[in-house]
Design an enzyme around this catalytic site. Structure first.
Site, short mmCIF file in Angstrom:
data_model
loop_
_atom_site.label_atom_id
_atom_site.label_comp_id
_atom_site.label_asym_id
_atom_site.label_seq_id
_atom_site.Cartn_x
_atom_site.Cartn_y
_atom_site.Cartn_z
N TRP A 162 60.70 43.57 7.08
CA TRP A 162 60.23 42.64 5.75
C TRP A 162 59.46 43.93 4.15
O TRP A 162 59.04 44.02 4.07
CB TRP A 162 59.85 41.49 5.33
CG TRP A 162 60.69 40.36 5.71
CD1 TRP A 162 61.32 40.17 6.00
CD2 TRP A 162 59.90 39.54 7.17
NE1 TRP A 162 61.74 38.76 6.73
CE2 TRP A 162 60.84 39.04 7.63
CE3 TRP A 162 58.85 40.29 7.81
CZ2 TRP A 162 60.47 38.28 8.87
CZ3 TRP A 162 58.28 38.86 9.06
CH2 TRP A 162 59.53 38.21 9.14
N HIS A 177 62.52 36.11 1.81
CA HIS A 177 63.85 35.52 2.78
C HIS A 177 63.66 33.52 2.43
O HIS A 177 62.69 33.88 1.61
CB HIS A 177 63.18 35.60 4.25
CG HIS A 177 61.86 35.77 4.54
ND1 HIS A 177 61.53 35.28 5.93
CD2 HIS A 177 60.68 35.38 3.69
CE1 HIS A 177 60.11 35.29 6.36
NE2 HIS A 177 59.72 35.51 4.63
N ARG A 204 65.06 42.68 -1.56
CA ARG A 204 64.66 43.50 -0.17
C ARG A 204 64.65 44.74 -0.61
O ARG A 204 65.20 45.55 -0.71
CB ARG A 204 64.76 43.54 1.89
CG ARG A 204 64.51 42.00 2.01
CD ARG A 204 64.77 41.60 3.45
NE ARG A 204 64.81 40.88 4.20
CZ ARG A 204 65.11 40.35 5.04
NH1 ARG A 204 65.34 41.28 5.76
NH2 ARG A 204 65.29 39.33 5.78
N GLN A 218 70.68 33.87 1.62
CA GLN A 218 70.23 33.17 2.52
C GLN A 218 70.25 32.49 2.51
O GLN A 218 69.85 31.16 1.65
CB GLN A 218 68.41 33.99 3.51
CG GLN A 218 68.62 35.41 4.43
CD GLN A 218 67.02 34.84 4.28
OE1 GLN A 218 66.45 34.21 4.36
NE2 GLN A 218 66.69 36.27 5.03
N VAL A 261 57.93 30.91 13.88
CA VAL A 261 58.83 30.28 14.76
C VAL A 261 58.19 30.59 16.43
O VAL A 261 57.70 31.47 16.64
CB VAL A 261 60.21 29.87 15.18
CG1 VAL A 261 60.94 29.73 14.11
CG2 VAL A 261 60.92 31.07 15.10
N ALA A 315 63.31 25.31 12.63
CA ALA A 315 64.27 26.00 11.05
C ALA A 315 65.33 27.23 11.83
O ALA A 315 65.19 27.48 13.28
CB ALA A 315 62.75 27.25 10.75
N1 DAH Z 1 63.59 33.83 7.87
C1 DAH Z 1 64.13 35.55 8.93
C2 DAH Z 1 64.17 36.92 8.07
O1 DAH Z 1 64.84 36.29 7.09
C3 DAH Z 1 64.82 34.52 9.51
C4 DAH Z 1 64.60 33.05 9.74
C5 DAH Z 1 64.22 33.74 11.36
C6 DAH Z 1 64.77 32.14 9.18
C7 DAH Z 1 64.29 32.68 12.33
C8 DAH Z 1 64.00 31.01 10.26
C9 DAH Z 1 63.84 31.12 11.90
O2 DAH Z 1 63.93 29.70 9.68
O3 DAH Z 1 63.53 29.97 12.23
O4 DAH Z 1 64.76 37.28 8.76
#
Ligand code: DAH
Length: 347
Positions: A162, A177, A204, A218, A261, A315
């Site tokens: 990120w 995010h 970003r 998002q 996760v 998630a």
């Molecule tokens: N936050 C991640 C991103 O911005 C995307 C994401 C991936 C969110 C996996 C989630 C997850 O909740 O389980 O790249």
């Protein structure tokens, strides 16, 4: 020659001169100038009234009367001329601003919802039907919520995923995010079950190109409760894909890595343009990647106030602009925030 005759002659000459000049004039500005010159306080006609004492008593009233008469005549001539000038201006305007009443009317411009708002609302609708609530969280976040509590400690190489806009204030950044919303929701609801959608703008520090923007939306999903399993994750996401892309659409889940996760995965849907045969939209792969997902990491559950021995959750994170791009074959993500009506009015 008596004073009377001199003055009267002067007035006659003056009247003739004024009339001749008036006749030669046109335009409202020139007329106004003429009025000051011949009827204003300092004009010769008005001056005659001042000079009356120079004449003998008997002559005074005759000169006075004559001067009045000249004044009235000049005023009338002026009014006439001014009216003619006004009429001419009006006629000119009518001619030059002529309306063609046979032209078709101009259609009123109707505003509309931004394409991303439309996609977002569709996503909300689908998840609302599955019992999810919308939970909004701030775009300006703490480093703690955006990274640390999501199992991404300072100096962890995963931060490289990120590119971040930091503010001048230590520990404050623009969220990269929507995942930090997870922390806020969990801390607010612990230890109740949670089923929320976390939407919003993310930022970003990117070099922009056709597939990279420094701001985009998002939508994060979060479910926490007792006995939440990977099967629930798959079932929910499959149901979402069918409602979004059409009944029976095939999906697949591939292992992937996200620090918050475990296990982590990415979900693809069968390309809805070629039904999996391979085409330019799916780059001949037959599949389109639509989201990241996984089971909430025990550390992250704990940071949110849930005991990982009792609770579990899943998630997911998806990009509404990406969904719109795939759907409408939009080939440049910069279109979304460029504010060009030629793009926006197509949706
Ligand atoms: N936050 C991640 C991103 O911005 C995307 C994401 C991936 C969110 C996996 C989630 C997850 O909740 O389980 O790249």
């Amino acid at each position: 020659m008596s004073e009377k005759n001199t003055l009267i002659q002067e007035l006659e000459t003056l009247q003739a001169k004024a009339e001749a000049k008036l006749a030669s004039l046109s335009g409202e500005v020139a007329l106004a100038k003429w009025k000051t010159e011949y009827l204003g306080k300092a004009s010769p006609v008005m001056q005659v009234f001042k000079r009356l004492p120079e004449a003998s008593k008997e002559e005074r009233s005759q000169i006075g009367q004559f001067a009045n008469q000249v004044k009235t005549v000049l005023e009338q001539s002026f009014e006439l001329k001014a009216e003619t000038a006004r009429q001419a201006t009006l006629a000119e305007a009518l001619k030059s601003e002529q309306l063609d009443v046979t032209l078709p009317g101009r259609a009123p411009l109707n505003g509309r919802l931004h394409i991303t708002t439309q996609t977002l609302r569709e996503i909300y609708r689908i998840f609302a039907e599955m019992g999810f609530q919308i939970y909004r969280s701030p775009e300006v976040e703490s480093d703690e919520n955006n990274f640390e509590l999501l199992n991404i400690p300072p100096h962890h190489p995963a931060r490289d995923l990120w590119d971040t806009f930091f503010t001048k204030k230590e520990g404050v950044l623009l969220r990269t995010h929507t995942s930090p919303g997870q922390v806020r929701a969990k801390r607010e609801f612990a230890s109740e079950p949670i089923r929320v959608v976390l939407p919003g703008m993310c930022y970003r520090y990117e070099q922009t190109d056709a597939s990279h923007e420094f701001q985009f939306n998002q939508v994060e999903l979060l479910v926490v409760g007792k006995h939440i399993t990977f099967a629930n994750l798959k079932g929910t996401l499959q149901e979402f894909a069918e409602r979004m892309y059409g009944k029976g659409v095939r999906t697949r889940i591939r292992p992937s890595y996200f620090p918050f996760v475990e296990p982590g995965a990415e979900m693809d849907v069968e390309c809805f343009v070629c039904s999996g045969k391979g085409c330019p939209v799916c780059k001949q792969r037959g599949w389109l990647e639509i989201l990241g997902c996984g089971m909430v990491h025990p550390v992250v559950l704990k940071n949110g106030g849930y005991d990982p021995k009792v609770y579990s959750g899943f998630a997911a994170g998806l990009g509404p602009e990406r969904i719109s791009m795939l759907r409408y074959h939009i080939d440049d993500i910069r279109n979304f925030w460029a504010n060009d009506v030629r793009f926006l009015e197509q949706f």
